[in-house]
Design a protein around this motif. Structure first.
Motif, PDB file in Angstrom:
ATOM      1  N   TYR A 522       0.837  -1.207   0.000  1.00  0.00           N
ATOM      2  CA  TYR A 522       0.000   0.000   0.000  1.00  0.00           C
ATOM      3  C   TYR A 522       0.870   1.255   0.000  1.00  0.00           C
ATOM      4  N   ARG A 532     -12.693  -0.005  -2.347  1.00  0.00           N
ATOM      5  CA  ARG A 532     -12.899   0.356  -0.948  1.00  0.00           C
ATOM      6  C   ARG A 532     -12.961  -0.888  -0.063  1.00  0.00           C
ATOM      7  N   LEU A 535      -9.533  -1.862   1.043  1.00  0.00           N
ATOM      8  CA  LEU A 535      -9.057  -0.998   2.127  1.00  0.00           C
ATOM      9  C   LEU A 535      -9.692  -1.402   3.453  1.00  0.00           C
ATOM     10  N   GLN A 556      -1.070   5.451   6.236  1.00  0.00           N
ATOM     11  CA  GLN A 556      -2.145   6.223   5.597  1.00  0.00           C
ATOM     12  C   GLN A 556      -1.871   7.720   5.679  1.00  0.00           C
TER      13      GLN A 556
END
Length: 685
Positions: A522, A532, A535, A556
């Motif tokens: 990531y 999504r 995630l 993130q």
């Protein structure tokens, strides 16, 4: 190769693939062993089915399953569990066995527990010189079948015998995966003069077709072994896709090839029946503890605790009661219920006798850092380490060093990790523990700025060690890729390699390991996880552990900051700090706190603000750099210094860029020289 040139033959289960006789595979035996055990205990059907599925998906091999079932002094007796191999009793030899048994003046070594080669020799009224390296099905006390046993090696007498049959000889290997860690290294240690490695051809494949011969890869372990033999010895290596009988037709014509009826195999079903019969002779609490250990090992903590609540262990069986308490505490600790884990250990600690006290105290020491009594953890561990030896001493000392590292005592931690590597061997501590040591040591070296040193350490170990466990090999490959990303930036080839590792899935490499690989991917692809739902899965997976969760939030935050989404970056950093504050009383993370501070200040400095404000942010970044340098975290300190210069609008000094380049920090050097490479991988925890 002429008729008499074959001097040694090594065989594995693949020699039985020639129809009509087929022995059950290790996965089939593992399923039979597990399901037979589970049916004697009140295990939810879902748990039984889930474990069976993992086994059949090759997430758990027979030797790994048996290792788990025999955990501790009160697991299932191995002599009972190995009755799974009774499945091979009523199989019959086939043409491959007959041809091998008919070879004159050949020494045979096999990892198989069946006695089909002997039976084939008897049918031809011949004798056969054969050694079962891992024992035979009808002598349970001689069977060696767990990972722990493989790490203990063959023993000096057997190794000497095997070595004399290998070194400088003409060796044929057939139907062997090369997964056994007690045998693989010996082929390199005592290299044959020539080696022919036979792989059974796929259905419909023409073995004589040279293209078909390369159409299917060997087992990864066999491939690495053959490559190593080619690279490091004078062995003449010949790979062939052929049945044994067809191969011998060309190199040893005229040897016996008897034909005749072949009996049907009883197969796995018979093994299952035999195992259940044996289990009936074992007391119920032993079965229950063995089942709970398997469930806990596979991440089914809730089911394991439910079973442990039901187990009725007689009061006189104090060791068994202690074993159950330790297993329950381990499950609770893994699930984050540290207080309950500690309480579950207090009863056995106060009532155990000296032989068990150290073992229980060790579990207490492992649990203490996550409780309000965290200050007792170091003194207790130091006292235990002085009185322990072997694997227990290694694990205790490793635990102490990890806490040193978390507190920011990085230079001391690095020296301690190095000393551990000198004081212990892989065989002493087990490959799983050794992989943990290497990856943790590499992390500390990375933060200290010694990235190339860390990469060399991992690369050397991967070259010299055959890791048959996919998760162990993946852990080292992942860490090596992460270090390459730190120095080279997110190169496409590195991201492609990471993607391949991530594609293995949690079953192949373990849920926690899979999560770390995905987190790295990531970050390397700057948040490139499209759907999504993906995630969401990553968030749920990372949240299972506090350290993973904090790293995920910082990941993130840095992705958001690098993308210019400063508000989102701040929110993620605050979430990371909340996780860290919840741990501060017990474990803490000095580097994690400083990484969060660095991201937050860098994000603030990116805003369009008046000059004096920018100068204030630059000053704060220089202070963060000084804090990082004080604990030895030179690599993130370099990142902080460069960000301070960028915040103040000043060009970075050429001398600093040259120093970074010499240290292997190519991304930082590129930024200093005005390049546009992403600096994502300079955040180091």
């Amino acid at each position: 190769m002429g008729k008499l040139e074959i001097q040694t033959v090594i065989t594995g289960a693949g020699i039985s693939f020639d129809a009509p006789s087929k022995l059950p595979s290790g996965e089939e035996l593992a399923v039979a062993a597990w399901e037979s055990l589970a049916m004697t205990v009140d295990v939810p059907a879902l748990a039984t089915k889930a474990i069976s599925q993992k086994i059949t998906e090759k997430g758990l091999r027979l030797e790994q399953l048996l290792d788990v079932m025999t955990m501790g002094p009160h697991g299932m007796p191995l002599t009972v569990l190995v009755t799974a191999y009774i499945a091979v009793e009523s199989n019959a030899f086939n043409r491959n066995h007959s041809r091998l048994a008919g070879l004159p003046d050949v020494r045979h070594f096999t990892v198989n527990m069946d006695t089909l080669l002997e039976e084939a020799a008897d049918a031809q009224h011949q004798s056969i010189d054969i050694t079962h390296l891992h024992g035979r099905w009808n002598a349970p006390h001689e069977i060696s079948t767990t990972i722990s046993q493989y790490l203990a090696e063959l023993g000096p007498a057997v190794e000497a015998d095997f070595a004399s049959a290998l070194l400088g000889k003409h060796v044929v290997v057939a139907g062997y995966s090369a997964r056994d860690r007690d045998i693989q290294p010996l082929l390199l240690k005592y290299p044959p003069a020539s080696l022919t490695w036979l792989v059974y051809p796929s259905e419909g494949e023409n073995p004589s077709d040279p293209v078909a011969a390369r159409s299917k890869e060997l087992e990864p372990e066999a491939r690495r072994l053959l490559d190593a033999l080619r690279d490091h010895s004078t062995t003449d290596v010949d790979e062939r896709r052929s049945t044994i009988a067809d191969f011998l037709d060309t190199v040893a014509p005229g040897t016996a090839d008897p034909a005749g009826p072949i009996a049907a195999s009883r197969g796995v079903e018979g093994a299952s029946v035999a195992i259940v019969e044996e289990y009936c002779k074992v007391v119920e609490w032993r079965r229950t503890l063995a089942v709970a250990a398997v469930l806990a090992n596979q991440g089914m903590g809730e089911e394991a605790v439910a079973i442990l609540r039901k187990v009725k262990i007689p009061s006189e069986e104090r060791e068994a009661r202690i074993a159950a308490a330790k297993l329950r505490a381990r499950v609770l600790r893994r699930e984050g219920r540290r207080g309950k884990a500690l309480v579950s250990l207090l009863w056995p600690v106060t009532r155990s006798y000296s032989a068990q006290f150290k073992s229980v105290a060790n579990e207490v020491a492992a649990t203490l850092p996550a409780t309000r009594l965290h200050w007792l953890a170091d003194p207790l561990d130091m006292a235990l380490a002085r009185r322990a030896n072997g694997t227990t001493e290694f694990l205790i000392r490793t635990r102490l060093v990890q806490r040193q590292s978390a507190r920011g005592e990085l230079r001391d931690a690095e020296a301690a990790f190095r000393e551990l590597g000198r004081s212990f061997t892989k065989a002493q501590v087990g490959l799983g523990n050794w992989v943990n040591l290497l990856t943790w040591h590499a992390d500390v070296l990375k933060v200290l700025g010694r990235v190339d040193e860390a990469k060399n350490m991992l690369a050397e170990d991967l070259e010299e060690t055959f890791y048959s466990d996919a998760g162990q090999a993946a852990a080292l490959e992942w860490k090596l890729l992460e270090l390459s990303l730190v120095t080279n930036g997110p190169e496409p080839r590195l991201i492609e390699q990471l993607s391949r590792l991530a594609a293995n899935g949690a079953v192949a490499v373990g849920a926690n390991q899979h999560c770390w690989i995905q987190l790295t991917l990531y970050g390397a692809s700057a948040g490139g996880v499209p759907p999504r739902t993906e995630l969401g899965r990553l968030e749920a997976s990372a949240a299972a552990r506090a350290d993973t969760h904090m790293f995920w939030k910082l990941q993130q935050a840095e992705v958001a900051r690098a993308s210019g989404n400063l508000a989102s970056a701040r929110n993620h950093v605050r979430a990371a700090l909340r996780i860290e504050r919840a741990r501060t009383r017990w474990q803490g993370s000095a580097t994690g706190r400083l990484a969060a501070k660095l991201i937050l200040t860098t994000a603030a400095s990116q805003q369009t603000v008046p000059g004096p404000v920018r100068d204030r942010y630059a000053a704060q970044l220089r202070e963060i750099a000084a804090e990082l340098e004080a604990i030895g975290a030179d690599l993130p300190a370099a990142r902080a210094r460069s960000n301070a210069a960028i915040a103040s609008g000043r060009p970075l000094a050429a001398s600093l860029a040259a120093a970074w380049s010499r240290s292997g920090w190519h991304v930082e050097a590129d930024r200093a020289n005005g390049g546009a490479l992403s600096d994502l991988w300079q955040i180091v925890m």
